[in-house]
Write a protein that holds these residues in place. Sequence first.
Motif, mmCIF file in Angstrom:
data_model
loop_
_atom_site.group_PDB
_atom_site.id
_atom_site.type_symbol
_atom_site.label_atom_id
_atom_site.label_comp_id
_atom_site.label_asym_id
_atom_site.label_seq_id
_atom_site.Cartn_x
_atom_site.Cartn_y
_atom_site.Cartn_z
ATOM 1 N N CYS A 1 -19.897 -22.710 7.179
ATOM 2 C CA CYS A 1 -21.432 -23.095 8.079
ATOM 3 C C CYS A 1 -21.076 -22.664 9.326
ATOM 4 O O CYS A 1 -20.091 -22.662 10.102
ATOM 5 C CB CYS A 1 -21.555 -24.077 8.191
ATOM 6 N N PRO B 1 -16.727 -24.069 9.552
ATOM 7 C CA PRO B 1 -15.755 -24.733 8.535
ATOM 8 C C PRO B 1 -16.062 -24.345 7.298
ATOM 9 O O PRO B 1 -17.660 -23.281 6.943
ATOM 10 C CB PRO B 1 -16.469 -26.303 8.920
ATOM 11 N N CYS C 1 -22.604 -31.414 8.833
ATOM 12 C CA CYS C 1 -23.095 -31.400 9.483
ATOM 13 C C CYS C 1 -24.729 -31.671 9.162
ATOM 14 O O CYS C 1 -25.667 -31.718 10.058
ATOM 15 C CB CYS C 1 -23.212 -30.798 11.348
ATOM 16 N N CYS D 1 -22.023 -24.656 12.976
ATOM 17 C CA CYS D 1 -21.030 -25.978 13.513
ATOM 18 C C CYS D 1 -19.623 -25.072 13.897
ATOM 19 O O CYS D 1 -19.421 -23.832 13.635
ATOM 20 C CB CYS D 1 -19.847 -26.475 12.917
ATOM 21 N N CYS E 1 -23.125 -28.750 4.675
ATOM 22 C CA CYS E 1 -21.733 -29.598 5.678
ATOM 23 C C CYS E 1 -21.844 -30.263 6.321
ATOM 24 O O CYS E 1 -22.751 -31.511 6.194
ATOM 25 C CB CYS E 1 -22.349 -28.307 6.633
HETATM 26 ZN ZN LIG Z 1 -21.845 -27.679 10.092
#
Ligand SMILES: [Zn+2]
Length: 303
Positions: A289, A296, A229, A292, A227
Amino acid sequence: MRGLEVIMRLTVPPAPLDIAREFPELVPYARTTTLLYPRAGSPVRDESSLGGPLLWPADEPWPMCAAPDHYNPARDCAVVGPAPVAMVPVLQLFARNVPAMVFPVGADVLQVLWCPLIHSEYDQHSPVPVLRWQSAADLADRRLLDQAPRPYEFDDEYVPRPCVIHATEAVEYPNWDMPEELSERVGKWSEEIEESCGISYYDAFTTQQSKIGGYPGWTQPPNWPICTCGSPMEHLLTISASESCGRWLPVEERTRPGCGWETSDDPELQHDSHEMIMGDGGGIYVFVCRTCPTWPTVHRYDC
Ligand SMILES: [Zn+2]
Ligand SMILES: [Zn+2]
């Protein structure tokens, strides 16, 4: 509600070998998956389906794709457009039918759609799945769309025939997703059991069919996404061209000659399903994910 009655779980035959006794190092890799077993039918919009009608609010715009470079390989790969193309329903899942699946707070319906055209190299030359998480209670209070728009151009390899699903939990093991050294030993063991039992490890313990959770039904080496992140993403679902099932063919469907361990390309032995070819027996894998807050998703495609 009709959906409560129609979804029927199927019976997965017992594994041909006790993996805990035969190959205990694989035990930590066991994962629960929900096999969808899509079968051609006439699903209605308030039930789970693959390629069936969606519960869609009449005042919410239907998802359209206006990718500047999407194309239809059936028409000499000419770019389609510029008018936006209506996406097609791929999956609708009610939480009540897939108890092992985690939904975001407040949601109990997952809808997956995609534009039935091939997209850019960045999108792996495949359709791009779009996910909507909905609440059945919210939908019940709204006027619903009677008829979804149809795409004016499509590649029929990616338009599913409407199917009812038979969401059935099973335990599976990885085909590729393990350390190389273990993978080599599993490969050798697989040859031995194929000799002695007539079925390989891969056919007996891994699945390559449409499913929720478990391992992606890769047909090529894994390509796990990270991801933005920084977190590794989780496999959410696989939509696979292959639904012939082999060892995973449910007990209820073992009525035709040849429906034993073997997997067959013979159309006579294939069950009537969504009929998507997806390149050449490929799959589309959706990853999420949950670190998050917006959950997403990204997809991977292989064939
Ligand atoms: Zn994420
Ligand atoms: Zn498109």
